[in-house]
Scaffold this motif. Structure first.
Motif, PDB file in Angstrom:
ATOM      1  N   LEU A 169      48.745 -16.170  19.872  1.00 32.18           N
ATOM      2  CA  LEU A 169      48.162 -17.278  20.614  1.00 32.18           C
ATOM      3  C   LEU A 169      47.660 -16.720  21.929  1.00 32.18           C
ATOM      4  CD1 LEU A 169      50.808 -20.117  20.073  1.00 32.18           C
ATOM      5  CD2 LEU A 169      48.819 -19.537  18.659  1.00 32.18           C
ATOM      6  N   GLN A 170      46.393 -16.905  22.205  1.00 30.91           N
ATOM      7  CA  GLN A 170      45.782 -16.327  23.398  1.00 30.91           C
ATOM      8  C   GLN A 170      44.991 -17.385  24.143  1.00 30.91           C
ATOM      9  OE1 GLN A 170      43.979 -12.342  23.100  1.00 30.91           O
ATOM     10  NE2 GLN A 170      42.154 -13.202  24.075  1.00 30.91           N
ATOM     11  N   ASP A 171      45.223 -17.490  25.470  1.00 30.75           N
ATOM     12  CA  ASP A 171      44.480 -18.465  26.268  1.00 30.75           C
ATOM     13  C   ASP A 171      43.275 -17.814  26.927  1.00 30.75           C
ATOM     14  OD1 ASP A 171      45.420 -17.049  28.444  1.00 30.75           O
ATOM     15  OD2 ASP A 171      46.600 -18.686  29.287  1.00 30.75           O
ATOM     16  N   SER A 172      42.531 -18.587  27.696  1.00 32.20           N
ATOM     17  CA  SER A 172      41.277 -18.105  28.280  1.00 32.20           C
ATOM     18  C   SER A 172      41.486 -17.043  29.350  1.00 32.20           C
ATOM     19  CB  SER A 172      40.489 -19.280  28.870  1.00 32.20           C
ATOM     20  OG  SER A 172      41.250 -19.935  29.876  1.00 32.20           O
ATOM     21  N   THR A 173      42.705 -16.900  29.871  1.00 26.92           N
ATOM     22  CA  THR A 173      42.988 -15.875  30.874  1.00 26.92           C
ATOM     23  C   THR A 173      43.430 -14.560  30.250  1.00 26.92           C
ATOM     24  OG1 THR A 173      45.338 -16.409  31.183  1.00 26.92           O
ATOM     25  CG2 THR A 173      43.737 -17.717  32.429  1.00 26.92           C
ATOM     26  N   GLY A 174      43.620 -14.553  28.914  1.00 24.46           N
ATOM     27  CA  GLY A 174      44.057 -13.346  28.231  1.00 24.46           C
ATOM     28  C   GLY A 174      45.545 -13.282  27.956  1.00 24.46           C
ATOM     29  N   ARG A 175      46.306 -14.252  28.466  1.00 27.11           N
ATOM     30  CA  ARG A 175      47.738 -14.267  28.145  1.00 27.11           C
ATOM     31  C   ARG A 175      47.910 -14.516  26.655  1.00 27.11           C
ATOM     32  NH1 ARG A 175      50.394 -18.691  31.946  1.00 27.11           N
ATOM     33  NH2 ARG A 175      48.673 -19.848  30.975  1.00 27.11           N
ATOM     34  N   SER A 176      48.845 -13.811  26.034  1.00 28.29           N
ATOM     35  CA  SER A 176      49.006 -13.965  24.591  1.00 28.29           C
ATOM     36  C   SER A 176      50.468 -13.823  24.202  1.00 28.29           C
ATOM     37  CB  SER A 176      48.168 -12.925  23.837  1.00 28.29           C
ATOM     38  OG  SER A 176      48.629 -11.617  24.098  1.00 28.29           O
ATOM     39  N   VAL A 177      50.797 -14.387  23.051  1.00 29.52           N
ATOM     40  CA  VAL A 177      52.143 -14.280  22.504  1.00 29.52           C
ATOM     41  C   VAL A 177      52.019 -14.098  21.001  1.00 29.52           C
ATOM     42  CG1 VAL A 177      52.340 -16.781  22.243  1.00 29.52           C
ATOM     43  CG2 VAL A 177      54.409 -15.391  22.325  1.00 29.52           C
ATOM     44  N   LEU A 178      52.890 -13.263  20.448  1.00 31.56           N
ATOM     45  CA  LEU A 178      52.899 -12.983  19.012  1.00 31.56           C
ATOM     46  C   LEU A 178      53.760 -14.010  18.277  1.00 31.56           C
ATOM     47  CD1 LEU A 178      52.463 -11.091  16.498  1.00 31.56           C
ATOM     48  CD2 LEU A 178      54.575  -9.934  17.220  1.00 31.56           C
ATOM     49  N   LEU A 179      53.239 -14.570  17.199  1.00 36.93           N
ATOM     50  CA  LEU A 179      54.003 -15.407  16.281  1.00 36.93           C
ATOM     51  C   LEU A 179      53.882 -14.792  14.891  1.00 36.93           C
ATOM     52  CD1 LEU A 179      53.142 -19.079  17.364  1.00 36.93           C
ATOM     53  CD2 LEU A 179      54.978 -17.585  18.169  1.00 36.93           C
ATOM     54  N   SER A 180      55.019 -14.446  14.297  1.00 36.60           N
ATOM     55  CA  SER A 180      54.943 -13.714  13.023  1.00 36.60           C
ATOM     56  C   SER A 180      56.168 -13.912  12.137  1.00 36.60           C
ATOM     57  CB  SER A 180      54.789 -12.210  13.310  1.00 36.60           C
ATOM     58  OG  SER A 180      55.930 -11.704  14.005  1.00 36.60           O
ATOM     59  N   HIS A 181      57.013 -14.920  12.414  1.00 32.55           N
ATOM     60  CA  HIS A 181      58.276 -14.990  11.683  1.00 32.55           C
ATOM     61  C   HIS A 181      58.064 -15.126  10.176  1.00 32.55           C
ATOM     62  CE1 HIS A 181      57.664 -19.424  11.694  1.00 32.55           C
ATOM     63  NE2 HIS A 181      58.360 -19.361  10.591  1.00 32.55           N
ATOM     64  N   TRP A 182      56.949 -15.753   9.755  1.00 34.72           N
ATOM     65  CA  TRP A 182      56.688 -15.953   8.331  1.00 34.72           C
ATOM     66  C   TRP A 182      56.270 -14.666   7.629  1.00 34.72           C
ATOM     67  CZ3 TRP A 182      54.013 -18.390  12.314  1.00 34.72           C
ATOM     68  CH2 TRP A 182      52.807 -17.788  12.667  1.00 34.72           C
ATOM     69  N   ALA A 183      56.005 -13.609   8.398  1.00 31.78           N
ATOM     70  CA  ALA A 183      55.571 -12.335   7.820  1.00 31.78           C
ATOM     71  C   ALA A 183      56.537 -11.212   8.152  1.00 31.78           C
ATOM     72  CB  ALA A 183      54.173 -11.970   8.337  1.00 31.78           C
ATOM     73  N   ASP A 184      57.730 -11.552   8.607  1.00 30.89           N
ATOM     74  CA  ASP A 184      58.687 -10.556   9.067  1.00 30.89           C
ATOM     75  C   ASP A 184      59.347  -9.875   7.872  1.00 30.89           C
ATOM     76  OD1 ASP A 184      60.578  -9.029  10.297  1.00 30.89           O
ATOM     77  OD2 ASP A 184      61.238 -10.583  11.692  1.00 30.89           O
ATOM     78  N   GLY A 185      58.864  -8.688   7.553  1.00 30.97           N
ATOM     79  CA  GLY A 185      59.406  -7.958   6.410  1.00 30.97           C
ATOM     80  C   GLY A 185      60.813  -7.449   6.616  1.00 30.97           C
ATOM     81  N   GLY A 186      61.323  -7.467   7.848  1.00 32.11           N
ATOM     82  CA  GLY A 186      62.671  -6.974   8.112  1.00 32.11           C
ATOM     83  C   GLY A 186      63.731  -8.044   8.041  1.00 32.11           C
ATOM     84  N   VAL A 187      63.353  -9.286   7.717  1.00 31.31           N
ATOM     85  CA  VAL A 187      64.303 -10.392   7.664  1.00 31.31           C
ATOM     86  C   VAL A 187      64.295 -10.968   6.255  1.00 31.31           C
ATOM     87  CG1 VAL A 187      64.883 -12.676   8.565  1.00 31.31           C
ATOM     88  CG2 VAL A 187      63.979 -10.924  10.096  1.00 31.31           C
ATOM     89  N   ASP A 188      65.496 -11.135   5.663  1.00 29.50           N
ATOM     90  CA  ASP A 188      65.583 -11.661   4.302  1.00 29.50           C
ATOM     91  C   ASP A 188      64.995 -13.065   4.215  1.00 29.50           C
ATOM     92  OD1 ASP A 188      66.799  -9.365   3.419  1.00 29.50           O
ATOM     93  OD2 ASP A 188      68.827 -10.110   3.746  1.00 29.50           O
ATOM     94  N   GLU A 189      65.313 -13.924   5.184  1.00 31.97           N
ATOM     95  CA  GLU A 189      64.835 -15.305   5.196  1.00 31.97           C
ATOM     96  C   GLU A 189      63.763 -15.455   6.268  1.00 31.97           C
ATOM     97  OE1 GLU A 189      63.565 -18.380   4.516  1.00 31.97           O
ATOM     98  OE2 GLU A 189      65.349 -18.303   3.261  1.00 31.97           O
ATOM     99  N   THR A 190      62.507 -15.418   5.841  1.00 30.64           N
ATOM    100  CA  THR A 190      61.419 -15.540   6.813  1.00 30.64           C
ATOM    101  C   THR A 190      61.218 -16.978   7.261  1.00 30.64           C
ATOM    102  OG1 THR A 190      59.779 -15.804   5.059  1.00 30.64           O
ATOM    103  CG2 THR A 190      60.223 -13.558   5.815  1.00 30.64           C
ATOM    104  N   PHE A 191      61.769 -17.928   6.535  1.00 28.70           N
ATOM    105  CA  PHE A 191      61.631 -19.349   6.811  1.00 28.70           C
ATOM    106  C   PHE A 191      60.163 -19.765   6.786  1.00 28.70           C
ATOM    107  CE2 PHE A 191      63.064 -23.391   8.675  1.00 28.70           C
ATOM    108  CZ  PHE A 191      64.270 -23.517   8.026  1.00 28.70           C
ATOM    109  N   LYS A 192      59.457 -19.261   5.801  1.00 23.78           N
ATOM    110  CA  LYS A 192      58.065 -19.675   5.563  1.00 23.78           C
ATOM    111  C   LYS A 192      58.101 -20.857   4.615  1.00 23.78           C
ATOM    112  CE  LYS A 192      53.664 -18.016   3.630  1.00 23.78           C
ATOM    113  NZ  LYS A 192      53.618 -18.920   2.454  1.00 23.78           N
ATOM    114  N   LEU A 193      57.643 -22.014   5.084  1.00 26.09           N
ATOM    115  CA  LEU A 193      57.748 -23.249   4.303  1.00 26.09           C
ATOM    116  C   LEU A 193      56.437 -23.660   3.650  1.00 26.09           C
ATOM    117  CD1 LEU A 193      59.975 -25.378   6.730  1.00 26.09           C
ATOM    118  CD2 LEU A 193      60.651 -23.582   5.117  1.00 26.09           C
ATOM    119  N   TYR A 194      55.308 -23.306   4.250  1.00 21.64           N
ATOM    120  CA  TYR A 194      54.025 -23.733   3.693  1.00 21.64           C
ATOM    121  C   TYR A 194      53.611 -22.806   2.552  1.00 21.64           C
ATOM    122  CZ  TYR A 194      51.693 -19.871   6.132  1.00 21.64           C
ATOM    123  OH  TYR A 194      51.293 -18.630   6.546  1.00 21.64           O
TER     124      TYR A 194
END
Length: 284
Positions: free
Chosen positions: A107-132
């Motif tokens: 997620l990136q705003d107009s000033t360039g600040r950004s944050v990573l969201l990736s829990h649904w693709a986390d290959g290191g976690v058994d339960e990614t909690f991807k519901l869709y």
């Protein structure tokens, strides 16, 4: 320190996860932050954020989301499908292989600040909690939620600041974290999707885009505790905790004098998983 408060339904797993997301986002945007739940007020349970600035952290997080867009993250050696129009190439990738429907996003705003969201693709976690499921991508879902937040930010600004988890709107696809937007054809007697081709009969579910997006942020570093197949436990706490302690507290793994624990299930709607309302285990 400054304390800001919003209402929360402790039996709504999506709202509790979104509260953790607000805590994570507050620390990312404002610096050191702590949070607690207060279930004593006669007016209903509350979620409280404490920061070292005088700014309202809920307002800062919502303003960031209202100015942000979701950009897909792809591995460097991957042939990017033409339908993914906005992406950035990552040096490292969290999953063993890329899937267009579950690419990580930033997620990136107009000033360039950004944050990573990736829990649904986390290959290191058994339960990614991807519901869709299906052909929807995390990037499209996130951008849909962001557009709804932009609309609410401009048309229902005061209500959104006062009660951000309970300002609802009609939505199409979502991450499926808010049980208010869940439906099953068996329950309603027909499939809502079957009516999309008929504009006079078309129906949309009503839920909170703030809950959907902030719950995804909250799951970035925390998970409910898995009790059995599609059955989970989460906890809320009364002590002031920073994100580093709130993460294990959410799963009930942190020993605390005052906490409440809840159990909830994931139901199935086609290939999608949907969150059900939770039942409280204890009454401290």
């Amino acid at each position: 320190m400054n304390i800001s408060t919003i209402p929360v339904d402790l039996t709504n797993p999506g709202q509790v996860l979104a509260c953790v997301g607000f805590l994570e986002a507050s620390e990312a945007l404002l610096g050191y932050a702590e949070a607690r739940f207060d279930w004593q007020p006669a007016t209903g349970a509350q979620f409280q954020l404490r920061t070292e600035t005088s700014e309202n952290p809920f307002a800062k997080v919502l303003a960031f989301l209202a100015d942000a867009k979701a950009i897909a993250i792809v591995p460097g050696d991957w042939l990017v499908p033409s339908k993914i129009t906005e992406f950035t190439v990552a040096d490292t990738f969290p999953a063993p292989e890329a899937d267009a429907t579950s690419l990580p996003i930033q997620l990136q705003d107009s000033t360039g600040r950004s944050v990573l969201l990736s829990h649904w693709a986390d290959g290191g976690v058994d339960e990614t909690f991807k519901l869709y499921a299906g052909n929807r991508s995390a990037q499209k879902i996130a951008n849909d939620m962001l557009r709804e937040i932009v609309t609410l930010w401009s048309t229902r600004h005061d209500a959104l600041l006062f009660d951000p988890l309970n300002v609802l709107c009609s939505m199409g696809g979502s991450f499926n974290f808010d049980p208010r937007g869940a439906w099953m054809g068996l329950d309603v007697g027909y499939s809502i999707n079957d009516l999309k081709s008929n504009k006079e009969l078309e129906q949309k579910v009503v839920a909170s885009p703030v809950v959907e997006l902030l719950a995804a942020w909250g799951l970035q570093h925390a998970r409910p505790f898995e009790l059995a197949l599609r059955r989970y436990r989460y906890a809320v706490w009364n002590d002031w905790l920073p994100p580093q302690l709130a993460r294990p507290a959410l799963s009930g793994q942190l020993p605390l004098a005052l906490k409440r624990q809840y159990q909830f299930a994931l139901d199935l709607s086609g290939k999608n998983k949907i969150v059900c309302y939770a039942i409280q285990e204890n009454m401290p």
